[in-house]
Motif scaffolding. Structure first.
Motif, PDB file in Angstrom:
ATOM      1  N   ASP A 158      -0.077  11.872   2.999  1.00  0.00           N
ATOM      2  CA  ASP A 158       0.463  10.580   2.556  1.00  0.00           C
ATOM      3  C   ASP A 158       0.851   9.776   3.802  1.00  0.00           C
ATOM      4  O   ASP A 158       1.247  10.340   4.817  1.00  0.00           O
ATOM      5  CB  ASP A 158       1.690  10.761   1.651  1.00  0.00           C
ATOM      6  N   ASN A 166      -4.526  11.668  -7.165  1.00  0.00           N
ATOM      7  CA  ASN A 166      -4.018  11.043  -8.385  1.00  0.00           C
ATOM      8  C   ASN A 166      -3.193   9.816  -8.020  1.00  0.00           C
ATOM      9  O   ASN A 166      -2.276   9.896  -7.191  1.00  0.00           O
ATOM     10  CB  ASN A 166      -3.135  12.030  -9.165  1.00  0.00           C
ATOM     11  N   GLY A 217      -3.021  11.049  -0.833  1.00  0.00           N
ATOM     12  CA  GLY A 217      -1.951  10.218  -1.405  1.00  0.00           C
ATOM     13  C   GLY A 217      -1.041  11.073  -2.258  1.00  0.00           C
ATOM     14  O   GLY A 217      -0.779  10.768  -3.421  1.00  0.00           O
ATOM     15  N   LEU A 254      -4.906   6.800   5.310  1.00  0.00           N
ATOM     16  CA  LEU A 254      -6.332   6.678   5.031  1.00  0.00           C
ATOM     17  C   LEU A 254      -6.754   5.270   5.455  1.00  0.00           C
ATOM     18  O   LEU A 254      -5.988   4.325   5.218  1.00  0.00           O
ATOM     19  CB  LEU A 254      -6.596   6.827   3.531  1.00  0.00           C
ATOM     20  N   TYR A 287      10.727   7.573  -8.038  1.00  0.00           N
ATOM     21  CA  TYR A 287       9.396   8.115  -8.348  1.00  0.00           C
ATOM     22  C   TYR A 287       9.439   9.641  -8.330  1.00  0.00           C
ATOM     23  O   TYR A 287       8.861  10.304  -9.193  1.00  0.00           O
ATOM     24  CB  TYR A 287       8.369   7.591  -7.330  1.00  0.00           C
ATOM     25  N   GLU A 341       0.834  -1.204   0.000  1.00  0.00           N
ATOM     26  CA  GLU A 341       0.000   0.000   0.000  1.00  0.00           C
ATOM     27  C   GLU A 341       0.874   1.262   0.000  1.00  0.00           C
ATOM     28  O   GLU A 341       0.697   2.154  -0.835  1.00  0.00           O
ATOM     29  CB  GLU A 341      -0.938  -0.034   1.211  1.00  0.00           C
TER      30      GLU A 341
END
Ligand SMILES: C[S@@+](CC[C@H](N)C(=O)[O-])C[C@H]1O[C@@H](n2cnc3c(N)ncnc32)[C@H](O)[C@@H]1O
Length: 227
Positions: free
Chosen positions: A75, A119, A52, A103, A19, A8
């Motif tokens: 996040d 997104n 996120g 979350l 990233y 996750e």
């Protein structure tokens, strides 16, 4: 093809670094353009919620586009939030508040937001209701909701083909990430079912060979139903 879960949170330092350095200019600018179109080009000047947020590229683009706005960006990965704080340029830094939290349990500084966006989070969630329940909790009548995510292709061969088309020149770690994300993503019928279960009336639109755009305005009626 059955959904294959990926971890996750993105917490591995190498993965986060890669990233954060990747070039997401095309999909991320498309996200801001679509979001802006969805709110009729209005000069949004409230506080938006980014769920996120990862390394914060979309939060920064949003803050730059809507120069009077503020963003609360959440996040669950400490490595991502640290990267976002480091990478956020000075011109938008004072208007973005990064929040470390998971979350669906995260406690946010405001009880509701006029605009909630996200997104590439949905496909990470083992239970997709985590996203829809947080949206319901922090929305109010009139809240605009804008979500973009990947769609799961029909087969692993189709997923490999998408990786070859869109990420051939990217580092291996990003190609693997993209492939795993495609396998973890949902299909349009699955998203429809999730929204039905959540009691959210949002529009779902396939906008490319790999992206889905989900948007809508929260009506007042929900709130009488939920209480
Ligand atoms: C693929 S990244 C997307 C980042 C950013 N929105 C973007 O578009 O570049 C997904 C992010 O969601 C975060 N995430 C996944 N599950 C989460 C959860 N339950 N609560 C909070 N963050 C989560 C991950 O740590 C990761 O940073």
């Amino acid at each position: 093809m059955k959904r294959v879960l990926e971890p996750e949170l993105m917490e591995d330092e190498g993965q986060v670094q890669c990233y954060a350095q990747a070039n997401f200019d095309a999909p991320h600018s498309q996200f801001i353009t679509r979001l802006s179109h969805f709110i009729n080009g209005a000069p949004f000047s409230g506080v938006a919620l980014d769920l996120g947020c990862g390394p914060g590229d979309i939060s920064c683009r949003f803050a730059r586009h809507f120069t009077l706005s503020k963003v609360h960006a959440v996040d669950g990965s400490e490595a991502m939030i640290t990267m976002a704080r480091q990478q956020t340029p000075d011109d938008v830094n004072r208007r973005i508040r990064y929040i470390l939290g998971m979350l669906p349990d995260v406690m946010l500084p405001q009880s509701s937001y006029e605009l909630i966006f996200s997104n590439s989070l949905l496909h990470h969630l083992h239970d997709p209701q985590a996203l829809w329940q947080v949206i319901k909790k922090y929305a109010k009548p009139g809240t605009h909701v804008v979500i973009m995510d990947l769609l799961r292709p029909d087969s692993s061969e189709a997923a490999h083909a998408l990786v070859n088309t869109y990420a051939e020149n990217e580092p291996e770690i990003l190609q693997d990430d993209f492939y795993n994300s495609l396998l973890a993503a949902f299909t349009v019928p699955e998203i429809k079912q999730q929204l039905k279960q959540a009691g959210l009336d949002l529009e779902i639109e396939q906008i490319s060979d790999r992206h889905v755009f989900i948007s809508g305005i929260i009506p007042g009626a929900y709130f009488t139903k939920w209480t």
